[in-house]
Design an enzyme around this catalytic site. Structure first.
Site, mmCIF file in Angstrom:
data_model
loop_
_atom_site.group_PDB
_atom_site.id
_atom_site.type_symbol
_atom_site.label_atom_id
_atom_site.label_comp_id
_atom_site.label_asym_id
_atom_site.label_seq_id
_atom_site.Cartn_x
_atom_site.Cartn_y
_atom_site.Cartn_z
ATOM 1 N N CYS A 1 -26.703 -12.109 -20.589
ATOM 2 C CA CYS A 1 -26.361 -13.443 -20.066
ATOM 3 C C CYS A 1 -27.060 -13.752 -18.748
ATOM 4 O O CYS A 1 -26.808 -14.793 -18.146
ATOM 5 C CB CYS A 1 -24.855 -13.590 -19.921
ATOM 6 S SG CYS A 1 -24.194 -12.768 -18.458
ATOM 7 N N GLY B 1 0.786 -1.225 0.000
ATOM 8 C CA GLY B 1 0.000 0.000 0.000
ATOM 9 C C GLY B 1 0.816 1.272 0.000
ATOM 10 O O GLY B 1 0.259 2.361 -0.168
ATOM 11 N N CYS C 1 -23.124 -7.060 -18.532
ATOM 12 C CA CYS C 1 -21.877 -7.292 -17.793
ATOM 13 C C CYS C 1 -20.800 -6.331 -18.268
ATOM 14 O O CYS C 1 -20.578 -6.184 -19.480
ATOM 15 C CB CYS C 1 -21.349 -8.705 -18.051
ATOM 16 S SG CYS C 1 -22.256 -10.001 -17.246
ATOM 17 N N CYS D 1 -27.903 -9.165 -15.968
ATOM 18 C CA CYS D 1 -27.299 -8.786 -17.245
ATOM 19 C C CYS D 1 -28.289 -9.083 -18.367
ATOM 20 O O CYS D 1 -28.845 -10.176 -18.447
ATOM 21 C CB CYS D 1 -26.004 -9.559 -17.470
ATOM 22 S SG CYS D 1 -25.351 -9.414 -19.156
ATOM 23 N N CYS E 1 -19.198 -12.457 -19.463
ATOM 24 C CA CYS E 1 -20.487 -12.481 -20.159
ATOM 25 C C CYS E 1 -20.447 -13.488 -21.305
ATOM 26 O O CYS E 1 -21.377 -14.283 -21.482
ATOM 27 C CB CYS E 1 -20.802 -11.081 -20.683
ATOM 28 S SG CYS E 1 -22.518 -10.833 -21.161
#
Lengths: 312, 204
Positions: free
Chosen positions: A255, A43, A277, A252, A283
């Site tokens: 899909c 970080g 998606c 979605c 997808c």
């Protein structure tokens, strides 16, 4: 001092005009040393001598330098831009590495050993054998609160993160909730507050204890940072206002996936739209497995890319 | 200059394919540091300097250059080793351990681990990386590691005079985010020890 390419090298770049993976060896060594320190201090933003790359800042020059420094001949590279493999940025970066490193490329998340990403984490869980490289426009999570680098350096050094909590609190006071929806700040290894790059906050929980190594490159700002595998990554919040991700009312359109991040797509000039998606590979995989979304027929009629009506 | 030319006769070769092998070696070092305690394999160097594990010499070729002052302990220091580093990396030799970006220890018993650069509070990355040769990466006294890069806990048992390092480790970790990072080398194998890792003796 640059290690010369000898006749013993299997190849240089695919067209012979560049060193393997574009960067010269001295630059790669400098970036590699920075990467090791970044991994040792999860970080923390380590400065590096960012180079001019053959594309404009903002197009992933940081991510590309990181990828160029870690990639090897046996690697398989996937590049996504907002989750999609077929957008300009993703296509051109993939082509770049095919040309200068001759590596295999893929659109399938599971096949990739290195995934360079602009602003998404794939829906499929990543493994220990994968590395995800984020393109970062602004690595400093405190920059909008404190413009001076000299001050933000000190704030990180002394864990002086009160200002960030004040900002989140003011959001709650004004709007009743934290309104940051992307680049949502995280605390890494219980020490450094870090910008996860502009991924939707939907993706933040995927960073927590992720089995894959996560590397971040900011080209314009010349910073590299990292999250090792299996590291604590906590999205900042308050006890009475816990962190929560976006939810979607509809699945979605193509899909039928739920529990994934969706993009809104406008279908005509009368305001018809659908949600699909954002992760194009996810997808595609679902559609190939036979899943059909509620808007699949409409999309096919319009020749929507990737739908049954797509000529490709 | 004359001395360098004289030494050149006995100069040991570096990587055969420097670009690809240094990438492979870096990959091993990065994985070692990302998964502390797991042994990774560096590409083999045919003839490292006398007494140097192949992986340690490979790591030096991969990471060192004119920007990185290097310090060698008494055992690592030899005309052959110095010529090897000077020719292949161009790294300047640091007179004191504290001035080095990389330290190479062939005998960790004699090292004072409080000597190494721990970085500054605003730039903790400007710290030393200590490359340590050990007799073996397994079969020694067992330690347990915890921290970033480790799912639950990771056992290691490197052999070869590491009591000084283990004694210094709690202090190094208490300095976090400051501190030095270490790699252990034996043969082609590498173990990474980032400053973020917590180490305890294994109790049965």
């Amino acid at each position: 001092m640059t290690a010369p390419i000898t006749a013993g090298d299997a190849f240089h770049s695919i067209d012979g005009s560049y060193n393997f993976a574009y960067l010269d060896e001295q630059t790669k060594r400098m970036i590699r040393r920075t990467l090791l320190k970044a991994i040792a201090i999860p970080g923390y933003q380590a400065p590096f001598g960012g180079r001019e790359m053959p594309m404009a800042y903002g197009w992933g020059t940081g991510g590309i330098q990181v990828t160029a420094s870690i990639i090897g001949v046996d690697d398989c590279l996937k590049v996504i831009d907002q989750g999609a493999d077929d957008t300009t940025n993703a296509v051109s970066i993939r082509r770049f590495f095919k040309r200068v490193a001759g590596v295999a490329v893929t659109e399938a998340t599971a096949e990739a050993t290195i995934i360079q990403t602009r602003h998404r984490i794939p829906e499929a869980p990543l493994t220990e054998d994968q590395i995800i490289v984020y393109q970062v426009p602004q690595p400093e999570p405190l920059r909008k609160l404190e413009p001076r680098e000299a001050e933000t350096r000190k704030m990180h050094a002394y864990s002086e993160y009160g200002l960030m909590h004040v900002k989140l609190y003011e959001d709650i006071a004004r709007h009743g909730e934290i309104t940051t929806t992307y680049d949502y700040p995280v605390e890494v290894n219980a020490r450094h507050v870090m910008a996860p790059s502009p991924i939707p906050k939907f993706d933040n929980p995927k960073m927590q204890m992720m089995p894959a190594l996560q590397l971040f490159g900011a080209g314009r700002e010349k910073r590299i940072y990292a999250i090792p595998p299996y590291t604590q990554v906590r999205s900042l919040d308050f006890d009475d206002h816990p962190f929560a991700v976006q939810t979607f009312d509809t699945p979605c359109g193509l899909c039928d996936a739920t529990g994934v991040f969706l993009d809104e797509v406008i279908l005509d000039d009368k305001g018809d739209h659908m949600f699909v998606c954002s992760d194009s590979d996810h997808c595609k995989g679902r559609r190939q497995a036979g899943h059909v979304g509620p808007r699949a027929a409409a999309a096919a009629r319009l020749g929507f890319p990737g739908s049954a009506g797509d000529g490709a | 200059m004359a001395a360098v030319i004289q030494d050149a006769a006995g100069l040991r070769a570096g990587f055969g394919a420097p670009v690809l092998e240094s990438q492979a070696c870096f990959s091993a070092l990065m994985r070692a540091l990302a998964f502390p305690g797991r042994v990774t394999q560096a590409p083999t160097l045919a003839e490292p300097p006398d007494g140097w594990p192949s992986a340690l010499a490979a790591a030096a070729l991969t990471l060192l250059d004119a920007d990185t002052p290097v310090w060698l302990d008494e055992n690592a220091r030899s005309p052959g080793a110095e010529a090897f580093l000077r020719f292949h990396t161009g790294a300047p030799f640091a007179a004191k351990a504290g001035a080095a970006r990389f330290a190479i220890l062939l005998d960790p018993r004699s090292a004072d681990f409080t000597d190494f650069d721990i970085g500054t509070d605003q730039y903790p990355d400007r710290s030393a990386t200590v490359l340590i040769a050990v007799d073996a990466l397994a079969g020694g006294p067992r330690s347990v590691l915890e921290g970033p890069g480790i799912k639950t806990s990771q056992q290691i048992a490197p052999k070869g005079g590491l009591s000084g390092l283990w004694e210094a480790w709690p202090r190094n970790r208490a300095l976090y985010p400051l501190g030095f990072d270490a790699f252990l080398f034996a043969g082609d194998g590498v173990i990474g020890l980032p400053r973020s890792v917590k180490r305890t003796d294994q109790r049965d």
